[in-house]
Design a protein around this motif. Structure first.
Motif, PDB file in Angstrom:
ATOM      1  N   GLY A 169      47.752 108.202  35.829  1.00  0.00           N
ATOM      2  CA  GLY A 169      47.772 109.279  34.848  1.00  0.00           C
ATOM      3  C   GLY A 169      46.496 110.476  35.272  1.00  0.00           C
ATOM      4  N   ARG A 170      45.666 110.133  36.050  1.00  0.00           N
ATOM      5  CA  ARG A 170      44.903 111.167  36.595  1.00  0.00           C
ATOM      6  C   ARG A 170      44.134 112.077  35.813  1.00  0.00           C
ATOM      7  NH1 ARG A 170      47.886 114.597  41.410  1.00  0.00           N
ATOM      8  NH2 ARG A 170      49.476 114.965  39.695  1.00  0.00           N
ATOM      9  N   ILE A 191      52.245 126.678  44.260  1.00  0.00           N
ATOM     10  CA  ILE A 191      51.229 125.510  44.225  1.00  0.00           C
ATOM     11  C   ILE A 191      51.780 124.079  44.627  1.00  0.00           C
ATOM     12  CG2 ILE A 191      51.466 125.401  41.880  1.00  0.00           C
ATOM     13  CD1 ILE A 191      48.220 124.939  41.835  1.00  0.00           C
ATOM     14  N   LEU A 192      50.914 123.529  45.383  1.00  0.00           N
ATOM     15  CA  LEU A 192      51.196 122.166  45.756  1.00  0.00           C
ATOM     16  C   LEU A 192      50.250 121.283  45.244  1.00  0.00           C
ATOM     17  CD1 LEU A 192      52.324 122.757  49.495  1.00  0.00           C
ATOM     18  CD2 LEU A 192      53.912 122.398  47.846  1.00  0.00           C
ATOM     19  N   ASP A 193      50.876 119.894  44.688  1.00  0.00           N
ATOM     20  CA  ASP A 193      49.950 119.020  44.203  1.00  0.00           C
ATOM     21  C   ASP A 193      49.494 118.071  45.243  1.00  0.00           C
ATOM     22  OD1 ASP A 193      48.700 117.100  42.526  1.00  0.00           O
ATOM     23  OD2 ASP A 193      50.741 116.078  41.704  1.00  0.00           O
ATOM     24  N   GLY A 194      48.239 117.372  45.177  1.00  0.00           N
ATOM     25  CA  GLY A 194      47.633 116.515  46.025  1.00  0.00           C
ATOM     26  C   GLY A 194      48.399 115.057  46.536  1.00  0.00           C
ATOM     27  N   VAL A 195      47.871 114.531  47.507  1.00  0.00           N
ATOM     28  CA  VAL A 195      48.540 113.354  47.809  1.00  0.00           C
ATOM     29  C   VAL A 195      48.338 112.178  47.144  1.00  0.00           C
ATOM     30  CG1 VAL A 195      47.938 114.287  50.193  1.00  0.00           C
ATOM     31  CG2 VAL A 195      46.505 112.740  49.397  1.00  0.00           C
ATOM     32  N   TYR A 196      48.973 111.137  47.639  1.00  0.00           N
ATOM     33  CA  TYR A 196      48.994 109.958  46.678  1.00  0.00           C
ATOM     34  C   TYR A 196      48.576 108.990  47.777  1.00  0.00           C
ATOM     35  CZ  TYR A 196      50.114 105.947  43.591  1.00  0.00           C
ATOM     36  OH  TYR A 196      49.785 104.840  42.817  1.00  0.00           O
ATOM     37  N   ALA A 207      55.608 107.861  39.673  1.00  0.00           N
ATOM     38  CA  ALA A 207      55.048 108.355  38.598  1.00  0.00           C
ATOM     39  C   ALA A 207      54.378 109.570  38.791  1.00  0.00           C
ATOM     40  CB  ALA A 207      54.372 107.365  37.955  1.00  0.00           C
ATOM     41  N   GLU A 208      53.566 109.680  39.856  1.00  0.00           N
ATOM     42  CA  GLU A 208      52.699 110.812  40.112  1.00  0.00           C
ATOM     43  C   GLU A 208      53.576 112.181  40.587  1.00  0.00           C
ATOM     44  OE1 GLU A 208      48.645 110.167  41.294  1.00  0.00           O
ATOM     45  OE2 GLU A 208      48.968 111.486  42.940  1.00  0.00           O
ATOM     46  N   CYS A 209      54.641 111.874  41.388  1.00  0.00           N
ATOM     47  CA  CYS A 209      55.564 113.109  41.307  1.00  0.00           C
ATOM     48  C   CYS A 209      56.022 113.522  40.148  1.00  0.00           C
ATOM     49  CB  CYS A 209      56.618 112.292  42.301  1.00  0.00           C
ATOM     50  SG  CYS A 209      56.484 112.220  44.142  1.00  0.00           S
ATOM     51  N   VAL A 210      56.423 112.494  39.092  1.00  0.00           N
ATOM     52  CA  VAL A 210      57.180 113.046  38.003  1.00  0.00           C
ATOM     53  C   VAL A 210      56.186 113.937  37.233  1.00  0.00           C
ATOM     54  CG1 VAL A 210      57.963 112.114  35.724  1.00  0.00           C
ATOM     55  CG2 VAL A 210      58.832 111.336  38.008  1.00  0.00           C
ATOM     56  N   PHE A 215      54.267 118.849  35.233  1.00  0.00           N
ATOM     57  CA  PHE A 215      53.273 119.907  34.915  1.00  0.00           C
ATOM     58  C   PHE A 215      53.659 121.314  35.482  1.00  0.00           C
ATOM     59  CE2 PHE A 215      48.754 117.384  35.271  1.00  0.00           C
ATOM     60  CZ  PHE A 215      49.299 116.737  33.942  1.00  0.00           C
ATOM     61  N   GLY A 216      54.559 121.340  36.558  1.00  0.00           N
ATOM     62  CA  GLY A 216      54.839 122.593  37.047  1.00  0.00           C
ATOM     63  C   GLY A 216      54.772 122.999  38.643  1.00  0.00           C
ATOM     64  N   PHE A 217      54.258 121.868  39.197  1.00  0.00           N
ATOM     65  CA  PHE A 217      54.020 122.013  40.511  1.00  0.00           C
ATOM     66  C   PHE A 217      55.213 122.371  41.251  1.00  0.00           C
ATOM     67  CE2 PHE A 217      49.931 120.109  39.539  1.00  0.00           C
ATOM     68  CZ  PHE A 217      48.990 120.680  40.491  1.00  0.00           C
ATOM     69  N   ASP A 218      55.300 123.056  42.401  1.00  0.00           N
ATOM     70  CA  ASP A 218      56.445 123.345  43.390  1.00  0.00           C
ATOM     71  C   ASP A 218      56.933 122.105  44.038  1.00  0.00           C
ATOM     72  OD1 ASP A 218      56.964 126.326  42.584  1.00  0.00           O
ATOM     73  OD2 ASP A 218      55.004 126.276  43.369  1.00  0.00           O
ATOM     74  N   GLY A 219      55.758 121.153  44.412  1.00  0.00           N
ATOM     75  CA  GLY A 219      56.070 120.146  45.330  1.00  0.00           C
ATOM     76  C   GLY A 219      54.763 119.276  45.606  1.00  0.00           C
ATOM     77  N   LYS A 220      54.688 118.409  46.552  1.00  0.00           N
ATOM     78  CA  LYS A 220      53.551 117.535  46.782  1.00  0.00           C
ATOM     79  C   LYS A 220      53.202 117.291  48.038  1.00  0.00           C
ATOM     80  CE  LYS A 220      51.924 113.219  44.809  1.00  0.00           C
ATOM     81  NZ  LYS A 220      50.774 113.851  44.087  1.00  0.00           N
ATOM     82  N   THR A 221      51.921 117.375  48.472  1.00  0.00           N
ATOM     83  CA  THR A 221      51.534 117.014  49.796  1.00  0.00           C
ATOM     84  C   THR A 221      51.449 115.631  50.089  1.00  0.00           C
ATOM     85  OG1 THR A 221      49.325 117.315  48.856  1.00  0.00           O
ATOM     86  CG2 THR A 221      50.210 119.094  50.257  1.00  0.00           C
TER      87      THR A 221
END
Length: 290
Positions: A169-170, A191-196, A207-210, A215-221
């Motif tokens: 849940g960060r 804006i890109l979310d951080g890594v898992y 779950a973290e991708c969802v 939240f509104g991020f464009d994608g994830k690293t």
């Protein structure tokens, strides 16, 4: 402030170690939207120069199809930074990713250095947001230069600097993530979310991708090719969302001038139409890449 530009898919953005030629070769076949060819964390000090040659050759090769190719240089103040930045500028990738950007002044000096080294117009700056200083300055950072295209969350460093913990849940990061999102959206940049970190924990990763998407991020690293597919599907509009968006637009057109428009029992306003248009535009660009 900045309006939204045409959609560039950056759902999945994979770090690849610049010193590993096999990984750079494999990246040509992966269904990622973008690659960060890394000269920083993933490369040992004695391999930095060879890695620099590898990633610059990869960036100019034209062999990565429609994947956006970027190069992550070593941070400002390190012994490799200036040479990395100059070489990356010459190679002309889609983006130069710079770690630990802390202020608007730093953005402007990085842009000046890129331009002085001959970076072509299409080579944009991607700034990593990974320190308390960056979070507290993120609004000014996001607005500092038209050449800045993307904020990249460096959540591992941020957790360390905050003396926080990685928890489901960060919670400790929510404020930082949301402030950064506000800044990116105000300035009209991506804006890109951080890594898992746990590549074996598929459930936690999804779950973290969802969460990032909600939240509104464009994608994830990403740090592993096995994370790409889930990331792509999570950050793309679902079939149900696309069908709903089409229904909203049809209802809006059919009801033009009638005052009140409804779709599936919900009242439709301009803002719903704008959201629906964005969903369809996003879906069409992604469908065109398959």
């Amino acid at each position: 402030m900045g309006g939204q530009t045409a959609y560039t898919p950056r759902r999945s953005v994979l770090y690849m170690p610049g010193s590993n030629e096999r990984a750079l070769e494999k990246a040509k076949t992966l269904p990622v939207d973008a690659l960060i060819l890394d000269l920083e964390d993933a490369v040992a000090p004695d391999a930095k120069e060879g890695a620099r040659e590898n990633v610059c050759a990869a960036a100019v090769s034209g062999e990565y199809g429609n994947r956006e190719v970027t190069i992550r240089v070593n941070g400002t103040g390190t012994q490799w930074h200036d040479a990395d930045l100059a070489a990356a500028a010459q190679a002309g990738p889609a983006g130069v990713v710079v770690p630990k950007v802390g202020s608007a002044d730093e953005v402007r000096s990085l842009v000046s250095a890129l331009e002085a080294a001959g970076a072509p117009e299409h080579t944009r700056l991607w700034a990593m947001i990974e320190t308390p200083e960056a979070i507290l300055n993120v609004r000014e950072i996001a607005a500092a230069s038209p050449r800045l295209a993307v904020l990249v969350m460096g959540t591992n460093d941020l957790v360390k600097e905050l003396r926080a913990d990685h928890v489901p849940g960060r919670g400790p990061l929510v404020t930082s993530l949301q402030l950064s999102l506000l800044a990116a959206r105000e300035s009209g940049i991506a804006i890109l979310d951080g890594v898992y970190n746990d590549v074996k924990d598929a459930e936690g990763f999804e779950a973290e991708c969802v969460q990032g998407r909600d939240f509104g991020f464009d994608g994830k690293t990403l740090i592993h090719p096995g994370q790409v597919e889930v990331c792509n599907s999570t950050f793309a509009p679902s079939e149900a969302a696309v069908a709903d968006a089409r229904g909203i637009l049809e209802a809006w057109e059919a009801g033009a001038g009638s005052g009140v428009v409804t779709h599936n029992g919900r009242m439709i306003e301009n803002l719903h139409v704008e959201i629906a248009e964005r969903v369809i535009a996003t879906h069409d660009v992604i469908a065109g890449r398959r």
